[in-house]
Design an enzyme around this catalytic site. Sequence first.
Site, PDB file in Angstrom:
ATOM      1  N   SER A 101       0.804  -1.231   0.000  1.00 48.21           N
ATOM      2  CA  SER A 101       0.000   0.000   0.000  1.00 48.21           C
ATOM      3  C   SER A 101       0.832   1.275   0.000  1.00 48.21           C
ATOM      4  CB  SER A 101      -0.918   0.018   1.225  1.00 48.21           C
ATOM      5  OG  SER A 101      -1.825  -1.046   1.163  1.00 48.21           O
ATOM      6  N   THR A 164      -1.519   4.640   3.167  1.00 46.26           N
ATOM      7  CA  THR A 164      -2.262   5.397   2.146  1.00 46.26           C
ATOM      8  C   THR A 164      -2.247   6.900   2.403  1.00 46.26           C
ATOM      9  OG1 THR A 164      -3.646   3.505   1.585  1.00 46.26           O
ATOM     10  CG2 THR A 164      -4.514   5.683   1.023  1.00 46.26           C
ATOM     11  N   GLU A 322     -10.104   7.241   2.279  1.00 46.59           N
ATOM     12  CA  GLU A 322      -9.659   5.852   2.241  1.00 46.59           C
ATOM     13  C   GLU A 322     -10.595   4.946   3.031  1.00 46.59           C
ATOM     14  OE1 GLU A 322      -5.902   2.893   3.306  1.00 46.59           O
ATOM     15  OE2 GLU A 322      -6.251   4.679   4.534  1.00 46.59           O
ATOM     16  N   ASP A 327      -8.865  -3.901   3.281  1.00 47.61           N
ATOM     17  CA  ASP A 327      -7.575  -4.593   3.254  1.00 47.61           C
ATOM     18  C   ASP A 327      -7.351  -5.438   4.511  1.00 47.61           C
ATOM     19  OD1 ASP A 327      -4.697  -4.740   2.149  1.00 47.61           O
ATOM     20  OD2 ASP A 327      -4.360  -3.878   4.132  1.00 47.61           O
ATOM     21  N   HIS A 331      -6.746  -9.470   4.857  1.00 41.88           N
ATOM     22  CA  HIS A 331      -5.517 -10.012   5.448  1.00 41.88           C
ATOM     23  C   HIS A 331      -5.834 -11.032   6.554  1.00 41.88           C
ATOM     24  CE1 HIS A 331      -2.295  -7.973   3.443  1.00 41.88           C
ATOM     25  NE2 HIS A 331      -2.690  -6.767   3.780  1.00 41.88           N
ATOM     26  N   ASP A 368      -5.672   0.372  -4.325  1.00 40.52           N
ATOM     27  CA  ASP A 368      -4.218   0.393  -4.455  1.00 40.52           C
ATOM     28  C   ASP A 368      -3.711  -0.941  -4.987  1.00 40.52           C
ATOM     29  OD1 ASP A 368      -5.108  -0.801  -2.121  1.00 40.52           O
ATOM     30  OD2 ASP A 368      -3.636   0.143  -0.813  1.00 40.52           O
ATOM     31  N   HIS A 369      -4.421  -2.014  -4.606  1.00 43.57           N
ATOM     32  CA  HIS A 369      -4.023  -3.367  -5.024  1.00 43.57           C
ATOM     33  C   HIS A 369      -5.183  -4.288  -4.729  1.00 43.57           C
ATOM     34  CE1 HIS A 369      -3.769  -4.273  -0.783  1.00 43.57           C
ATOM     35  NE2 HIS A 369      -3.029  -3.181  -0.625  1.00 43.57           N
ATOM     36  N   HIS A 444      -1.638  -9.790  -0.559  1.00 42.01           N
ATOM     37  CA  HIS A 444      -2.215  -9.001  -1.646  1.00 42.01           C
ATOM     38  C   HIS A 444      -2.255  -9.830  -2.924  1.00 42.01           C
ATOM     39  CE1 HIS A 444      -0.712  -5.061   0.444  1.00 42.01           C
ATOM     40  NE2 HIS A 444      -1.714  -5.642   1.080  1.00 42.01           N
TER      41      HIS A 444
END
Length: 514
Positions: A101, A164, A322, A327, A331, A368-369, A444
Amino acid sequence: MQCSGHAGGFSKQEKDPKYWNTWAQQTLKNALTLQNLNKNKAKNLILFLGDGMGVPTVTAARILKGQLNGQSGEETQLEMDKFPFVSLAKTYNTNAQVPDSAGTATAYLCGVKANEGTVGVSAAAVRSQCNSTQGNEVTSILRWAKEAGKSVGIVTTTRVNHATPSAAYAHSVDRDWYSDNEMPAEALKGGCKDIARQLFENIPNIDVILGGGRKYMFPKNTSDVEYPDVLKHSGTRNDGRNLVQEWTDRVKDKKGHYVWNKKQLLSLNPNSVDYLLGLFEPMDLPYDLERNSNTDPSLTEMVDVAIKILKKNPSGFYLLVEGGRIDHGHHEGKAKQALHEAVEMDRAIGRADLMTSVHDTLTIVTADHSHVFNFGGYTVRGNTIFGLAPMLSDIDQKPFTSIIYGNGPGYKLVNGVRENVSTIDYQDNNYQAQAAVPLSMETHGGEDVAVFAKGPLAHLLHGVHEQNYIPHVMAYAACIGQNREHCMSSNGSADLRPVLSSIAALLTFTRLLC
């Protein structure tokens, strides 16, 4: 649980070809209106960043949103689905095929691809190596907007000094240098600054900052205002500085306000607030599913207040929002948490839409991913997104959930074989979906992410581009940053529209004179 009226099926009208043809023709009619491109100058810029929000997450969030509204889900439209232009961004970092990130944030905020783990520095900087910082700093679109006289804001569900948001204001060779407590002695000796400190020192007077991360702003062992008895939430700073107090002193005569809970936030009158710092948790904000709605604001509520304050500036604003915990959910293998975070970010997108105009506001939604998250298994229409596939595995004769991770903490063997999910509550908020490879943290994903765009010059986000292209488009549309030639008319004043439309207008005007 099937959704009402859709159990394993679909509505009667869908059996009629006329239904699909009419819908498609209406979509076509709408698409034809987009031939008239919006070439206005963007007064306002908003970037919604869903951290880890890959395309499978968008699709699953869409289904969840529909199912939360009692529908089948697949045919639902997210707010971001309504944006007229969609492109793909290539997310790799300069030194990583599958990115993180920090390096990606540097790309979509500073316009330059960078190494993983670094924020606001070029790829010439080496992670954790303090002496590679100087001379390799790159500036962000938030700074370009501030220097052009716009108001600027950061809203996040994570810490305000997390990867971020930090790329918007910091230059750090290590994303983990949250406060000086997290920095090695040699980095401090080398003159490197922690990220929390850079938030207040690098770009003076960021107008709105809302998120978590309170503990990094206070001297070591200072009790937290909300959790005075919880040691891990106490201040972390070794330099003895109280960054919140310093900020408050600086802006107290400039209509500046510091808040740390939802009640304080919502009791403010945005018309009498010019600067706002809101730190609602010592670390990240809680997942939306676990949020105490009396004490912690939702992302939508934070965005609402931020826009009300920022839009007072006649020169416009830049806002970074954000949805940072999509995310975190992934995870942890907790798909339900991740998807509810994505749905909440979509609500915030809807709120921003109501408060701004597509005529003068360029809004972009992207990630971002991605993550190694997906869903499949030939589920029937309307199957709850957290439900089981309709068949058993033909190898181990056990059921499996539609949602699955390529790796992560959900990998589990019971007596040497795959766990039977029908014996546990796979609809629990914190259920960890099964994964193919055991890891304590899921990783990711490396595939391209979607970029949704609407507003002035949104059509420049088309096709497949490098991720660092995004802020160049935003800056061009708003006439800020490095590329401004198209904004100047012959007398040197800023023209409202880029050069192509200016020429068209000139021709029309000449014709009128004739």
